[in-house]
Design an enzyme around this catalytic site. Sequence first.
Site, PDB file in Angstrom:
ATOM      1  CG  ASP A 182      -1.723   1.254   1.399  1.00 24.89           C
ATOM      2  OD1 ASP A 182      -1.953   1.945   0.381  1.00 24.89           O
ATOM      3  OD2 ASP A 182      -2.137   1.558   2.542  1.00 24.89           O
ATOM      4  CG  ASN A 227       0.295  11.077  -1.180  1.00 27.35           C
ATOM      5  OD1 ASN A 227       0.883  11.318  -2.226  1.00 27.35           O
ATOM      6  ND2 ASN A 227      -1.016  10.893  -1.134  1.00 27.35           N
ATOM      7  CB  THR A 228       2.952  10.191   4.791  1.00 33.98           C
ATOM      8  OG1 THR A 228       2.291  11.401   4.432  1.00 33.98           O
ATOM      9  CG2 THR A 228       3.944  10.473   5.917  1.00 33.98           C
ATOM     10  N   GLY A 235      -9.386   6.590  -5.582  1.00 30.14           N
ATOM     11  CA  GLY A 235      -8.041   6.163  -5.237  1.00 30.14           C
ATOM     12  C   GLY A 235      -7.965   4.683  -4.938  1.00 30.14           C
ATOM     13  CB  ALA A 236      -5.263   2.224  -5.549  1.00 32.24           C
ATOM     14  CG  ASP A 237      -5.985   5.158  -0.674  1.00 34.32           C
ATOM     15  OD1 ASP A 237      -6.557   5.492  -1.734  1.00 34.32           O
ATOM     16  OD2 ASP A 237      -5.615   6.002   0.180  1.00 34.32           O
ATOM     17  CB  THR A 285       1.875  25.290  24.907  1.00 34.33           C
ATOM     18  OG1 THR A 285       1.856  26.587  25.509  1.00 34.33           O
ATOM     19  CG2 THR A 285       1.819  25.437  23.395  1.00 34.33           C
TER      20      THR A 285
END
Length: 260
Positions: free
Chosen positions: A6, A9-10, A113-115, A190
């Site tokens: 699979d 992009n990341t 998309g394929a995913d 924070t």
Amino acid sequence: MLLTIDVGNTHTVVGVYRGFDKVEPHAVWRVATSKRDAADDVRAKLLPLMAAAGVTAHDVDAAAMASVVPALTRAWSDAVRELAGVEARLCTAEAASAAGLFKSAYPNPREIGADRVADAVAARALFGAPVVVVDFGTATNIEVVDEDGSFLGGIIAPGVETSASALFSHATRLSTIDLAAPPAAVGKSTEEAVQAGIVLGEADRVDGLVRRIFAELGRTCPVVATGGLSALVAAHSSEITEVLPELTLEGLRLLASARR
């Protein structure tokens, strides 16, 4: 053995199955996606991972791949062919439809998309229809399969890490903060405030969108979370009912199995 890939992009997630009918993979690896990789680079990443799991290239007799990075589709296909001598079956709406695993009410199935196709195939097979998939990746994709088992459409939004990176790059006084759940919605630092906004905010965004989907479907249904951050966000969601981080690989396994 079956190799499933699979390409995101990341991250790129790779799984190997001991047989086509094995729902649980023998091993799963997650590596950073490098869009400049050639086939040689892919082999250099893959071989040591396989060796560590006791898998050799000769053990692989089939492969299936979902890729949303066109530049890497050929690199991975070539690497698999050169390593194992097999052609990786590419996941597309057309391929899944031809295998009897996927049907669509989408005006242009080729743009799915394929995913997203693999997720829909796996979710329908495991949970029936209707079903909703929430895939936490570079984008948070929500896929909807209607009561007839057709891919109806979905929602695409910035992913958790994508949103966090944008915040850290634009807010000069905020440094990178670990993506973890805070102890409460009201942050006492924070770091806690940012974690509440990112993690709890993502859970509430998904819940709100899923409720809108239920309203359009006219009923509730199983909601399956997948992707690397699925467990983190799902723990704070009221609508997600199942967490299967490797759902996409299961869709690829089903696609490869249908070919036999």
